[in-house]
Scaffold this active site. Structure first.
Site, short mmCIF file in Angstrom:
data_model
loop_
_atom_site.label_atom_id
_atom_site.label_comp_id
_atom_site.label_asym_id
_atom_site.label_seq_id
_atom_site.Cartn_x
_atom_site.Cartn_y
_atom_site.Cartn_z
N ASP A 1 94.63 43.58 46.95
CA ASP A 1 94.29 42.55 47.92
C ASP A 1 92.97 41.89 47.53
O ASP A 1 92.15 42.48 46.82
CB ASP A 1 94.14 43.16 49.32
N1 URA Z 1 97.13 48.98 49.42
C1 URA Z 1 96.55 48.01 50.17
O1 URA Z 1 96.68 47.97 51.38
N2 URA Z 1 95.81 47.09 49.53
C2 URA Z 1 95.59 47.09 48.19
O2 URA Z 1 94.88 46.23 47.67
C3 URA Z 1 96.20 48.12 47.44
C4 URA Z 1 96.96 49.06 48.09
#
Ligand code: URA
Length: 195
Positions: free
Chosen positions: A65
């Site tokens: 993310d």
């Molecule tokens: N899980 C998430 O919620 N975000 C990420 O960036 C990676 C794994």
């Protein structure tokens, strides 16, 4: 002119040019960058590559993310990326998670049994490790659903306030890389990823 990569030697102003069929790069992603090759609005992880590691065809193998930090593998080897991302290959991804509330002991069994997300999707078993700081844990997952870790903790009534990927397969993020820095992955390290 055309060259034979296996046998020809190429140099520019006396400096040898090493030909590499594929590049494999470890990046310590900072928050604020998106894992794509092009995003109209936000800077991408590709923007962080120094000129000597930039070339056409590079893409992030897997997505973190925008607000997640840590290990992103950038390559131009599509088959390798497919391999490590394929859910059938079960390549582990380990994250450091800081939580809004204390991590409960009951999480261990919940993750082991496979969490059912609010959407109804069922997650593969995951492995939690508790830290001395009771609001922090390490979580290892074997797949990559959208916002998976954030959504897993939400089903447990908790919330991620900081997330960092620290390991892919058997390869740890190099602690010497500051946020935003990257380096090439060595051949022996590459083998560790799938190990
Ligand atoms: N899980 C998430 O919620 N975000 C990420 O960036 C990676 C794994």
């Amino acid at each position: 002119m055309k060259i034979e990569p296996e046998s020809d030697k190429v140099s520019v102003n006396g400096k040898d040019i090493l030909y590499k069929k594929y590049l494999y790069i470890m990046l310590n992603k900072p928050s604020g960058y998106v894992c794509s090759t092009d995003d109209g609005a936000s800077p991408t992880v590709i923007d962080l590559l120094p000129d000597n590691l930039k070339r056409r065809g590079l893409f992030p193998a897997g997505r973190l993310d925008k607000d997640t930090e840590g290990f992103v593998l950038i390559t131009d080897d599509g088959a390798f990326a497919h391999d490590i991302l394929s859910p059938e290959k079960h390549v582990a991804k380990k994250y450091f998670c800081r939580l809004e509330k204390k991590a409960e002991k009951s999480y261990e069994n919940a993750f082991k049994s496979g969490i059912t997300l609010s959407s109804g999707e069922v997650c593969k078993p995951a492995f939690i490790e508790f830290c001395d700081d009771e609001n922090s844990v390490y979580l290892t997952i074997y797949e990559g659903k959208f916002h998976q870790i954030k959504r897993m903790f939400e089903t447990l009534g908790n919330r991620i306030i900081y997330l960092k990927r620290v390991k892919i397969g058997g390869l740890f993020l190099d602690e010497n890389l500051a946020l935003g820095e990257c380096r090439e992955i060595l051949h022996k390290e590459l083998l560790k990823i799938k190990a």
